[in-house]
Design a protein around this motif. Structure first.
Motif, PDB file in Angstrom:
ATOM      1  N   ALA A 106      41.342  52.435  40.308  1.00 51.22           N
ATOM      2  CA  ALA A 106      40.476  51.678  40.919  1.00 51.22           C
ATOM      3  C   ALA A 106      40.290  52.233  42.268  1.00 51.22           C
ATOM      4  O   ALA A 106      41.364  52.687  42.850  1.00 51.22           O
ATOM      5  CB  ALA A 106      40.789  50.166  40.857  1.00 51.22           C
ATOM      6  N   SER A 107      39.259  52.300  42.819  1.00 55.17           N
ATOM      7  CA  SER A 107      39.090  52.535  44.278  1.00 55.17           C
ATOM      8  C   SER A 107      39.071  51.683  45.247  1.00 55.17           C
ATOM      9  O   SER A 107      38.948  51.599  46.311  1.00 55.17           O
ATOM     10  CB  SER A 107      37.885  53.539  44.337  1.00 55.17           C
ATOM     11  N   LEU A 108      38.762  50.356  44.645  1.00 53.16           N
ATOM     12  CA  LEU A 108      38.540  49.047  45.396  1.00 53.16           C
ATOM     13  C   LEU A 108      39.209  48.068  44.692  1.00 53.16           C
ATOM     14  O   LEU A 108      38.983  47.951  43.351  1.00 53.16           O
ATOM     15  CB  LEU A 108      37.318  48.797  45.845  1.00 53.16           C
ATOM     16  N   LEU A 109      40.219  47.266  45.378  1.00 55.39           N
ATOM     17  CA  LEU A 109      40.468  46.090  44.831  1.00 55.39           C
ATOM     18  C   LEU A 109      40.105  44.749  45.601  1.00 55.39           C
ATOM     19  O   LEU A 109      40.269  44.626  46.684  1.00 55.39           O
ATOM     20  CB  LEU A 109      42.130  45.786  44.585  1.00 55.39           C
ATOM     21  N   THR A 110      39.356  43.937  44.909  1.00 53.46           N
ATOM     22  CA  THR A 110      38.717  42.640  45.692  1.00 53.46           C
ATOM     23  C   THR A 110      39.248  41.543  45.150  1.00 53.46           C
ATOM     24  O   THR A 110      39.312  41.383  43.886  1.00 53.46           O
ATOM     25  CB  THR A 110      37.193  42.609  45.128  1.00 53.46           C
ATOM     26  N   ILE A 111      40.115  40.973  45.915  1.00 59.20           N
ATOM     27  CA  ILE A 111      40.886  39.776  45.733  1.00 59.20           C
ATOM     28  C   ILE A 111      39.845  38.258  46.230  1.00 59.20           C
ATOM     29  O   ILE A 111      39.601  37.932  47.256  1.00 59.20           O
ATOM     30  CB  ILE A 111      42.201  39.478  46.303  1.00 59.20           C
ATOM     31  N   PHE A 112      39.555  37.598  45.173  1.00 59.96           N
ATOM     32  CA  PHE A 112      38.973  36.090  45.403  1.00 59.96           C
ATOM     33  C   PHE A 112      40.068  35.225  45.433  1.00 59.96           C
ATOM     34  O   PHE A 112      41.066  35.329  44.631  1.00 59.96           O
ATOM     35  CB  PHE A 112      37.886  35.704  43.995  1.00 59.96           C
ATOM     36  N   GLY A 113      40.159  34.416  46.701  1.00 57.48           N
ATOM     37  CA  GLY A 113      41.195  33.498  46.889  1.00 57.48           C
ATOM     38  C   GLY A 113      42.399  34.279  47.709  1.00 57.48           C
ATOM     39  O   GLY A 113      43.609  33.956  47.637  1.00 57.48           O
ATOM     40  N   ALA A 114      41.859  35.037  48.550  1.00 58.21           N
ATOM     41  CA  ALA A 114      42.802  35.967  49.112  1.00 58.21           C
ATOM     42  C   ALA A 114      43.569  35.486  50.208  1.00 58.21           C
ATOM     43  O   ALA A 114      44.620  35.986  50.722  1.00 58.21           O
ATOM     44  CB  ALA A 114      42.182  37.212  49.758  1.00 58.21           C
ATOM     45  N   THR A 115      43.151  34.086  50.595  1.00 56.42           N
ATOM     46  CA  THR A 115      44.016  33.518  51.648  1.00 56.42           C
ATOM     47  C   THR A 115      44.963  32.458  50.958  1.00 56.42           C
ATOM     48  O   THR A 115      45.707  31.609  51.825  1.00 56.42           O
ATOM     49  CB  THR A 115      43.302  32.891  52.624  1.00 56.42           C
ATOM     50  N   GLY A 116      44.862  32.285  49.753  1.00 59.52           N
ATOM     51  CA  GLY A 116      45.567  31.047  49.066  1.00 59.52           C
ATOM     52  C   GLY A 116      47.067  31.189  48.708  1.00 59.52           C
ATOM     53  O   GLY A 116      47.331  32.399  49.187  1.00 59.52           O
ATOM     54  N   ASP A 117      47.740  30.111  48.263  1.00 63.17           N
ATOM     55  CA  ASP A 117      49.105  30.197  47.902  1.00 63.17           C
ATOM     56  C   ASP A 117      49.647  31.287  47.156  1.00 63.17           C
ATOM     57  O   ASP A 117      50.645  31.890  47.549  1.00 63.17           O
ATOM     58  CB  ASP A 117      49.396  28.837  47.406  1.00 63.17           C
ATOM     59  N   LEU A 118      48.704  31.483  45.921  1.00 58.77           N
ATOM     60  CA  LEU A 118      49.336  32.700  45.179  1.00 58.77           C
ATOM     61  C   LEU A 118      49.429  34.133  45.664  1.00 58.77           C
ATOM     62  O   LEU A 118      50.084  34.805  45.804  1.00 58.77           O
ATOM     63  CB  LEU A 118      48.590  32.672  43.990  1.00 58.77           C
ATOM     64  N   ALA A 119      48.300  34.329  46.479  1.00 60.25           N
ATOM     65  CA  ALA A 119      48.051  35.534  47.268  1.00 60.25           C
ATOM     66  C   ALA A 119      49.303  35.702  48.309  1.00 60.25           C
ATOM     67  O   ALA A 119      49.673  36.721  48.307  1.00 60.25           O
ATOM     68  CB  ALA A 119      46.729  35.353  48.137  1.00 60.25           C
ATOM     69  N   GLN A 120      49.617  34.631  49.172  1.00 62.15           N
ATOM     70  CA  GLN A 120      50.402  34.850  50.166  1.00 62.15           C
ATOM     71  C   GLN A 120      51.873  34.820  49.362  1.00 62.15           C
ATOM     72  O   GLN A 120      52.854  35.606  50.223  1.00 62.15           O
ATOM     73  CB  GLN A 120      50.472  33.651  51.018  1.00 62.15           C
ATOM     74  N   ARG A 121      52.018  34.325  48.343  1.00 62.06           N
ATOM     75  CA  ARG A 121      53.421  34.160  47.867  1.00 62.06           C
ATOM     76  C   ARG A 121      53.688  35.366  46.990  1.00 62.06           C
ATOM     77  O   ARG A 121      54.861  36.000  46.988  1.00 62.06           O
ATOM     78  CB  ARG A 121      53.666  32.950  47.101  1.00 62.06           C
ATOM     79  N   MET A 122      52.751  35.917  46.125  1.00 64.92           N
ATOM     80  CA  MET A 122      52.820  36.793  45.209  1.00 64.92           C
ATOM     81  C   MET A 122      52.197  38.101  45.193  1.00 64.92           C
ATOM     82  O   MET A 122      52.688  39.249  45.269  1.00 64.92           O
ATOM     83  CB  MET A 122      52.686  36.241  43.809  1.00 64.92           C
ATOM     84  N   LEU A 123      50.992  37.775  45.434  1.00 69.66           N
ATOM     85  CA  LEU A 123      49.913  39.172  45.518  1.00 69.66           C
ATOM     86  C   LEU A 123      50.213  40.151  46.684  1.00 69.66           C
ATOM     87  O   LEU A 123      50.173  41.319  46.488  1.00 69.66           O
ATOM     88  CB  LEU A 123      48.493  38.567  45.346  1.00 69.66           C
TER      89      LEU A 123
END
Length: 491
Positions: free
Chosen positions: A9-26
Motif C-alpha cells: 500500500a502507498s496510502l493507509l487511510t484510518i477511519f476513526g483515527a482519533t478514537g480509543d482503538l486508534a490511540q491505544r493500539m493502531l
C-alpha cells in the motif's frame, strides 16, 4: 476468478483515527513499524474522523499517544519524526456525502499505488463508508479494506454489513480483523501444531480427552456499558475470539500456509460444530452476570450498578462444544469467557487420556495424572507440557510419582525480542496484501449461525444469567458443566 496480486500500500487511510482503538493500539503499532523501518518507503497515512482537526492537530494527537503508550526506552525522536512526516488528516463522516467526496479526492491526490482503508469505527458505518468511497471512485482495483470484528450482532446484521461492503469491495479485498490472530501466542500455536512432528500423531480423539479454551478478564465494562449491554459475552467475545482459537486448535493441517488453505480448514471446523439450541442449551451452556465482589482485594460493584439500570445481559458464558468429525468425535471442547474473574488470562489446555494401565502399585498409582499441554497467550506467552516423573528419593516404601512441567517461557527464551502489539503484524500483512491472518466472510457468518442458535435457545428456554460474585470463576453451574463428564476447569 483471477485475482490481481496485491502490492504494498502507498496510502493507509484510518477511519476513526482519533478514537480509543486508534490511540491505544493502531498509532503505537504504526510507530513501532516506523521505528524498525518496516513501513514501505513513501507510504502516507491519512487519518479521518468526525473530529474537526487539521493536520497539525492530528500530529499532536499521534505524538501524545506515542508518549503515553510506548515505553520511554523504546521512544526515538527520529522514529516519531518519520511517522509524523507521513501524516495527513481530513474530517469526514460516512453520512455526509460532501465530506466523503472531499475525502475521496484527498485519497486520490495522496495515493501513488495501492490504498488500504481501515474501518476503526462502529460496524454500522462500514457499508455506508465503503459505498461512499465507491461512489466517488476511491474503491476500485488496487484498494482493500480492513474491518474490525465483531461484524454485526447476529447473522442477519452480519449478512447485511457484508453485502453492503461487497457492493464496493470484492471479497479478496476485504480483511476482517480479529486481533487475537495477530498475537504472538497464536502464531506459536500454529508453529507448535504444524512445525513439529511430535504432536500431530497425538492431536486427535484417540489421545486427547478434553480441550479447554479460557479468555478471562478482571475488568468490568469500563465505559463501554451501552455497547456491552447490547452485545454480552456471547457476542462480544465467544463469537469471534474463542471460536477462532477453537478453529486453530481443531482444524486439519492446511496444504500451505496461505489465506485460502488456512481459511478453508477453519470453515470446516465451524461447519462441524454440533448445534447448541433449544433442545440442549440447558445442559450444554451456562450464562452468568457478575454481582458486587472484590478484585485483587479491592471492592468492585456489580454489573447492574456499573450499568446504572437493570439488565439481563450475560457477562460470563461457558459452553461444552463438540466438533463432530473423525478427528475430534467424542472430545468435549469447553469454552469459557467472562468479566470480573479472578485473573486475566487467555489460554488453551489439552488434557491427554490416561495411560491405559498403570504398572505402579500403591501410592504411585494414586499419584498418576494425565499429561496436559498448556498454551498461554496472555498475560504472558508460554507453552507448558505436564509429564509424570519419579519423585526423588530411595523409594524404600514404594516408588512415588510427581507431575512436572517442561516449560518454554518465551520472555526468557527470547528475552532480547520486543513484545509486539498484535496490530503490528496485522497492519504489516494488510499493507503487503497477505490475508492469511484475517477472517473470511463465510467464517464470520458460520460463527454467527452457531452463536445465534445458542442465544435463541436461551430465549426459548427462559434462561437468565446466573449471578456470580466479582472475583470468582463464574456461577457454580459452570463447574457442574464440566464435572458431569468427570472433568474440572484448569484454574
Amino acid at each position: 476468478m483471477s485475482v490481481t496480486p496485491a502490492t504494498h500500500a502507498s496510502l493507509l487511510t484510518i477511519f476513526g483515527a482519533t478514537g480509543d482503538l486508534a490511540q491505544r493500539m493502531l498509532l503505537p503499532s504504526l510507530y513501532s513499524l516506523q521505528a524498525e523501518r518496516l513501513l514501505p518507503e513513501g507510504m502516507r497515512i491519512l487519518g479521518t474522523a468526525r473530529s474537526e482537526l487539521d493536520r497539525e492537530g492530528f500530529a499532536q494527537l499521534v505524538a501524545d499517544s506515542i508518549q503515553q503508550r510506548i515505553p520511554a526506552h523504546e521512544r526515538s525522536e527520529e522514529a516519531l519524526r518519520g511517522l509524523l512526516e507521513r501524516l495527513d488528516y481530513l474530517p469526514a463522516s460516512a453520512d455526509d456525502d460532501a465530506s466523503m467526496a472531499a475525502l475521496a479526492a484527498r485519497v486520490q491526490a495522496l495515493r501513488a499505488g495501492d490504498v488500504l482503508y481501515h474501518m476503526s469505527t462502529a460496524p454500522k458505518f462500514y457499508g455506508p463508508a465503503c459505498q461512499a468511497l465507491a461512489a466517488h471512485g476511491a474503491a476500485g482495483p488496487g484498494t482493500r479494506v480492513m474491518l474490525e470484528k465483531p461484524i454485526g450482532k447476529d447473522l442477519a446484521s452480519a449478512i447485511a454489513i457484508n453485502d453492503a461492503v461487497a457492493r464496493a469491495f470484492d471479497e479478496e479485498r476485504v480483511y476482517r480483523v480479529d486481533h487475537y490472530l495477530g498475537k504472538e501466542g497464536v502464531q506459536n500455536l500454529i508453529a507448535l501444531r504444524f512445525g513439529n512432528a511430535l504432536f500431530e500423531p497425538l492431536w486427535n480423539a484417540r489421545h486427547v480427552e478434553q480441550v479447554q479454551i479460557t479468555v478471562a478478564e478482571t475488568v468490568g465494562v469500563e465505559g463501554r456499558g451501552d455497547y456491552y449491554d447490547d452485545a454480552g459475552a456471547l457476542r462480544d467475545m465467544l463469537q469471534n475470539h474463542l471460536l477462532q482459537l477453537l478453529c486453530l486448535v481443531a482444524m486439519e493441517p492446511p496444504a500451505r500456509f496461505d489465506p485460502t488453505a488456512v481459511r478453508n480448514e477453519k470453515i470446516k471446523v465451524l461447519r462441524s460444530l454440533r448445534a447448541i439450541d433449544a433442545s440442549n442449551v440447558a445442559t450444554e451452556s451456562v450464562a452468568g452476570q457478575y454481582t458486587a465482589g472484590a478484585i485483587d482485594g479491592a471492592a468492585v460493584p456489580g454489573y447492574v450498578e456499573e450499568l446504572g439500570r437493570p439488565s439481563r445481559t450475560e457477562t460470563f458464558v461457558a459452553l461444552r462444544a463438540h466438533v463432530d468429525n473423525w478427528r475430534w468425535s467424542g472430545v468435549p471442547f469447553y469454552l469459557r469467557t467472562g468479566k470480573r474473574l479472578p485473573a486475566r488470562s487467555t489460554e488453551i489446555y489439552l488434557q491427554f487420556r490416561k495411560v491405559p494401565y498403570s504398572i505402579f502399585g500403591g501410592a504411585a498409582a494414586a499419584d498418576m495424572r494425565p499429561n496436559g499441554l498448556l498454551i498461554k497467550l496472555q498475560p504472558e506467552e508460554r507453552i507448558e507440557l505436564d509429564l509424570m516423573s519419579k519423585t526423588p528419593g530411595l523409594d524404600r516404601h514404594g516408588l512415588r510419582l510427581s507431575q512436572v512441567a517442561l516449560d518454554l517461557d518465551f520472555h526468557q527464551e527470547f528475552s532480547s525480542a520486543r513484545r509486539r502489539i498484535a496490530y503490528e503484524r496485522l497492519y504489516l500483512d494488510a499493507i503487503e496484501g497477505n490475508g492469511t491472518l484475517f477472517v473470511r466472510r463465510d467464517e464470520t457468518e458460520a460463527a454467527w449461525q452457531w452463536v445465534d442458535a445458542i442465544a435463541a435457545g436461551w430465549r426459548d428456554a427462559g434462561m437468565l444469567p446466573r449471578p456470580y460474585p466479582a472475583g470468582t470463576w463464574g456461577p457454580g453451574a459452570a463447574i457442574s458443566l464440566v464435572d458431569r463428564l468427570g472433568h474440572g476447569w484448569r484454574e
